[in-house]
Design a protein around this motif. Structure first.
Motif, PDB file in Angstrom:
ATOM      1  N   LYS A 180      73.712 124.076  38.878  1.00 12.23           N
ATOM      2  CA  LYS A 180      74.802 125.015  39.193  1.00 12.23           C
ATOM      3  C   LYS A 180      74.866 126.141  38.160  1.00 12.23           C
ATOM      4  O   LYS A 180      74.876 127.323  38.503  1.00 12.23           O
ATOM      5  N   SER A 181      74.928 125.762  36.891  1.00 12.82           N
ATOM      6  CA  SER A 181      75.040 126.777  35.845  1.00 12.82           C
ATOM      7  C   SER A 181      73.787 127.643  35.788  1.00 12.82           C
ATOM      8  O   SER A 181      73.867 128.848  35.544  1.00 12.82           O
ATOM      9  N   THR A 182      72.632 127.025  36.003  1.00  8.35           N
ATOM     10  CA  THR A 182      71.390 127.798  36.017  1.00  8.35           C
ATOM     11  C   THR A 182      71.453 128.888  37.083  1.00  8.35           C
ATOM     12  O   THR A 182      71.139 130.055  36.831  1.00  8.35           O
TER      13      THR A 182
ATOM     14  N   LEU B  75      82.540 131.677  38.811  1.00 10.90           N
ATOM     15  CA  LEU B  75      83.374 130.808  37.984  1.00 10.90           C
ATOM     16  C   LEU B  75      82.727 129.426  37.870  1.00 10.90           C
ATOM     17  O   LEU B  75      82.625 128.700  38.855  1.00 10.90           O
ATOM     18  N   ASP B  76      82.285 129.074  36.672  1.00 23.35           N
ATOM     19  CA  ASP B  76      81.586 127.803  36.461  1.00 23.35           C
ATOM     20  C   ASP B  76      82.589 126.725  36.052  1.00 23.35           C
ATOM     21  O   ASP B  76      83.124 126.766  34.947  1.00 23.35           O
ATOM     22  N   GLU B  77      82.832 125.782  36.940  1.00 22.83           N
ATOM     23  CA  GLU B  77      83.789 124.694  36.743  1.00 22.83           C
ATOM     24  C   GLU B  77      85.097 125.195  36.132  1.00 22.83           C
ATOM     25  O   GLU B  77      85.531 124.720  35.083  1.00 22.83           O
ATOM     26  N   PRO B  78      85.758 126.135  36.813  1.00 21.79           N
ATOM     27  CA  PRO B  78      86.952 126.755  36.231  1.00 21.79           C
ATOM     28  C   PRO B  78      88.163 125.829  36.196  1.00 21.79           C
ATOM     29  O   PRO B  78      89.121 126.116  35.510  1.00 21.79           O
TER      30      PRO B  78
ATOM     31  N   THR C 228      82.009 131.400  32.197  1.00 20.10           N
ATOM     32  CA  THR C 228      80.948 130.420  31.960  1.00 20.10           C
ATOM     33  C   THR C 228      81.531 129.048  31.650  1.00 20.10           C
ATOM     34  O   THR C 228      82.733 128.897  31.479  1.00 20.10           O
ATOM     35  N   GLN C 229      80.644 128.066  31.533  1.00 19.56           N
ATOM     36  CA  GLN C 229      81.086 126.715  31.180  1.00 19.56           C
ATOM     37  C   GLN C 229      81.254 126.561  29.672  1.00 19.56           C
ATOM     38  O   GLN C 229      81.740 125.537  29.214  1.00 19.56           O
ATOM     39  N   TYR C 230      80.841 127.557  28.875  1.00 20.30           N
ATOM     40  CA  TYR C 230      80.901 127.424  27.417  1.00 20.30           C
ATOM     41  C   TYR C 230      82.338 127.526  26.929  1.00 20.30           C
ATOM     42  O   TYR C 230      83.058 128.439  27.291  1.00 20.30           O
TER      43      TYR C 230
HETATM   44 MG   LIG Z   1      76.938 123.462  34.371  1.00 19.31          MG
END
Ligand SMILES: [Mg+2]
Ligand SMILES: Nc1ncnc2c1ncn2[C@@H]1O[C@H](COP(=O)(O)OP(=O)(O)OP(=O)(O)O)[C@@H](O)[C@H]1O
Lengths: 276, 315
Positions: free
Chosen positions: B43-45, B158-161, B82-84
C-alpha cells in the motif's frame, strides 16, 4: 495554470530563499548547532590562552604576529576548523533530514529538486560564512592583540587589513568548494564522515605530491590567495603558484560542477527510511 | 494533457531484490477510494510511487496527466499524508503548516489564512501553537492530515489516516474524507481493515503481495461477510431511542451508549443492520450526524476475503 517564465523564476527565487533561511535557522539556532559552535570556538579559546600566557620576551616582537597567524590559519583554521565545520554543516543538509525522517515533507513540496539543492546549498554557505568569517577575524585579532600597541597598529595598517581580507576570501571560497563537496557526500554516503576523513588526508598530503595531483585538491587553489607564504617543511614539493584568477575560476567551476552533480543525485533521491 | 484519472501502467517497484509492487495497472477515478491490504502488501509503496517519493523500476504513472517526477507541478494538485510519525525538530503545529505553505509561494496573509483553516478543520486550533513533539498520537495524525490538505489539492493520498484515532476521532476524520471527496476530489485512503474503508468508499482496491487482487465496488463482496460481527458508531440526537430499537434486532450483539451523543453497536450482519437503522431513524424522527464503522478487529474478515492466513497486526 500556465505560469510564464518570469513568474516561474520569481517562485524559484522565493523558494530558494525560504529553504536557505530555514537551513540557516537549523544550523545556527537549533540544539544540534552546539557541536559546530564548539568547533569554531576552539581556535578562539586557544588564541585567548596564548594571549594570556605569552611571555614578555615574545610580546615585544610584533612583526612575528604576521607569520604566527599564517601558521595558525593554514594548519589549524583552514585544514581543521573550516574543513570540519563545512563537513558538519553541509553533510547534514540532506543526511540530517533522512536521519530525522522528515525528508518527505521537503520532497512533498512543489519544488524542483534542483531548486531545492540550490536553496540548501545557499543556506549552508550562508551559515558557514556567518560562523567562520567572524571566527577567523576574531582569531586574527587575538593573535595580534598580545603584542600591544605595536601589534594593533600593524593589524590596522593597510597591509594588515588587506591580508585579513585575503584570508577571509580563502575562508569564503573554502565554504563554497568544501560545502558543495560535502553536500554531495551527504546525498551519496550513509556515513559521510568516513569519506570526509579520507578527503582530509588527501588535502593534507597534497603539498608532498607531484604538481599534477596537487591540482586535484582544493587547498592547492585556496592557498594561492594567501598573503604570506608558509613553509611546509623540507619534504614539500614546490609547485608553481597558481595565478589568483586561475584559482578563483578553478574553485568556482568545481563548486558549480559538484552542485550540479548533487542536483542530479537529488532528482534520484527516494524516501526509504527503513533501509537506513 | 489534463485528465481526471490517476493511471498506473504496468508499474513495478523493487527494493533491490525485494518486491514492492508488481505489474500494477490501475485507473483511479474521482471520489473516495479505499486501498486495502494486509501489512507488507504494498500500500505505502503504491502511494510513494504516486507521489514521486519512489521511482518505479518499470512502468509509467500519471496523476491527472502529470508525471510524479515533476514535483513543481504535482504538489500543487496532490497532498500526501504518509505513514511516518516523524516531524521536523522543534516544529509547532501552526509553524509546520506555515513553512509548508510558504514553499507554495502564497502571500503572508494567505499562508496564515490557509494554515489556520486547515488546523481548524482537523480540530487542533487550541493546540496549534504547541510543539508537535508534545502532541498525542491522534493529534499528530491530525496535523499530518492538515499538512496534506492545507493547500487545497485535487488529489489526497492518505496512508492509514485513521491509525491512532479513537472511535470519535475516526468518525470525525471519516466525515472529513467523505466531505473532501464529495467536493469532487480524489481521496485515496489506505487501511489494512477492509471494513474501515469499505462503507465510506466509492471504490476499493485490494492489494496483496504487491499485486492488485480486486478493484471496483465491493458491495457484492460485503454480503459474504455477514457472519463476522463488526462495530458501528452512530452519532445522533436520541441515542437511547436508537439503542433500545436496535437491540431488538437478532443480529445485534451489543449496543452501548457513549457520552457525547454516541452509540456503539456490534452486529453480525452489516448489510441488514444499515437497512434497519435507516428504518428506525425515519420512524423515530432521529437526527443522525454519522453512521460509520468503528472497528479494528476485523482481520478475520480480511483473511476470509483474501483467502489466506494474512492479517494480524494492530489490535
Ligand atoms: Mg504502509
Ligand atoms: N525500504 C525498503 N527496503 C526493502 N523492502 C521494502 C522497503 N519498503 C518496503 N519494502 C517491502 O515492500 C513490500 C511492501 O511494503 P509496503 O510498506 O508498501 O507495505 P504496506 O502495505 O504499506 O504495509 P503496512 O500495512 O505494514 O504499512 C514489503 O514486502 C516490504 O518488506
Amino acid at each position: 495554470m500556465t505560469a510564464g517564465p518570469p513568474t516561474e523564476a520569481r517562485v524559484w527565487r522565493s523558494q530558494i530563499w525560504t529553504i536557505a533561511k530555514s537551513e540557516v535557522r537549523r544550523t545556527l539556532f537549533s540544539r544540534r548547532s552546539f557541536a559546530v559552535y564548539l568547533l569554531v570556538a576552539m581556535p578562539l579559546a586557544l588564541m585567548l590562552l596564548r594571549a594570556i600566557f605569552m611571555p614578555d620576551t615574545l610580546r615585544v616582537n610584533a612583526p612575528d604576529a604576521t607569520t604566527e597567524f599564517a601558521e595558525v590559519f593554514h594548519f589549524f583554521l583552514l585544514r581543521f576548523v573550516v574543513f570540519f565545520a563545512n563537513a558538519m554543516i553541509f553533510v547534514r543538509l540532506f543526511r540530517g533530514e533522512i536521519l530525522e525522517k522528515s525528508l518527505h515533507y521537503t520532497l512533498l513540496a512543489p519544488i524542483r529538486r534542483d531548486v531545492l539543492v540550490l536553496g540548501k546549498y545557499l543556506g549552508g554557505v550562508l551559515s558557514a560564512v556567518l560562523l567562520l568569517v567572524p571566527a577567523t577575524t576574531l582569531t586574527y585579532l587575538l593573535v595580534y592583540l598580545p603584542h600591544g600597541r605595536a601589534g594593533l597598529s600593524l593589524m590596522s595598517s593597510a597591509a594588515g587589513v588587506s591580508s585579513l581580507l585575503a584570508y577571509l576570501v580563502i575562508v569564503v571560497l573554502a565554504c563554497f568548494a568544501y560545502g558543495a563537496l560535502f553536500m554531495l557526500a551527504g546525498l551519496y554516503f550513509k556515513n559521510p564522515m568516513v569519506p570526509a576523513l579520507i578527503f582530509l588526508g588527501w588535502e593534507t598530503l597534497t603539498p608532498f605530491l607531484p604538481a599534477l595531483l596537487k591540482s586535484l585538491s582544493f587547498v592547492h587553489y585556496l592557498v594561492s590567495f594567501a598573503p604570506v607564504p608558509v613553509s611546509l617543511g623540507a619534504f614539500a614539493l614546490l609547485a608553481r603558484p597558481v595565478a589568483w584568477w586561475v584559482a578563483l575560476l578553478a574553485l568556482l567551476a568545481s563548486s558549480a560542477i559538484l552542485v550540479f552533480l548533487a542536483s542530479r543525485a537529488a532528482r534520484r533521491l527516494e524516501v526509504t527510511y527503513s533501509a537506513e | 494533457m489534463r485528465s481526471d484519472r490517476i493511471v498506473f501502467t504496468d508499474v513495478s517497484k523493487f527494493y533491490g531484490e525485494v518486491l514492492g509492487v508488481n505489474k500494477v495497472n490501475l485507473e483511479v477515478r474521482p471520489g473516495l477510494t479505499g486501498l486495502v491490504g494486509p501489512n507488507g502488501s504494498g500500500k505505502s509503496t503504491l502511494m510513494h510511487l504516486m507521489t514521486g517519493l519512489l521511482r518505479p523500476s518499470r512502468g509509467k504513472i500519471s496523476v491527472l496527466g502529470i508525471a510524479p517526477d515533476r514535483p513543481e507541478e504535482l504538489f500543487r494538485i496532490i497532498g500526501y499524508c504518509t505513514q511516518y510519525d516523524s516531524f521536523p525538530n522543534g516544529a509547532t503545529g501552526i509553524g509546520f503548516l506555515r513553512y509548508a505553505l510558504s514553499l507554495h509561494g502564497y502571500s503572508k496573509a494567505e499562508i496564515d489564512e490557509r494554515a489556520w483553516a486547515a488546523i481548524e478543520r482537523v480540530g487542533l486550533t487550541d493546540a496549534a501553537r504547541r510543539r508537535i513533539a508534545g502532541y498525542s498520537k491522534g493529534m499528530r495524525q491530525r496535523i499530518k492530515l492538515a499538512h496534506a490538505h492545507c493547500h487545497d489539492p485535487q488529489v489526497l493520498v492518505l496512508d492509514e489516516p485513521l491509525n491512532g484515532l479513537d472511535p470519535m476521532g475516526r468518525a470525525e476524520m471519516i466525515d472529513l474524507f467523505t466531505e473532501l471527496a464529495r467536493e469532487g476530489r480524489h481521496v485515496i485512503v489506505s487501511s489494512h481493515i477492509l471494513h474501515e474503508v469499505d462503507l465510506i468508499s466509492d471504490g476499493v482496491i485490494m492489494i496483496h503481495g504487491g499485486a492488485i487482487v480486486a478493484e471496483g465496488e465491493i458491495r457484492e463482496v460485503r454480503g459474504e461477510i455477514t457472519s463476522h460481527p463488526i462495530q458501528v458508531l452512530i452519532r445522533c440526537d436520541k441515542p437511547h431511542v436508537v439503542a433500545s430499537e436496535v437491540f431488538r434486532l437478532e443480529h445485534v450483539v451489543e449496543a452501548r451508549i457513549l457520552e457525547d451523543e454516541g452509540l456503539l453497536v456490534r452486529t453480525r450482519d452489516a448489510d441488514a443492520f444499515f437497512t434497519e437503522v435507516n428504518r428506525i431513524v425515519l420512524a423515530a424522527d432521529v437526527v443522525v450526524e454519522t453512521v460509520a464503522p468503528a472497528d479494528e478487529s476485523v482481520h478475520a474478515v480480511y483473511d476470509y476475503l483474501i483467502g489466506e492466513g494474512v492479517g494480524g497486526g494492530s489490535a
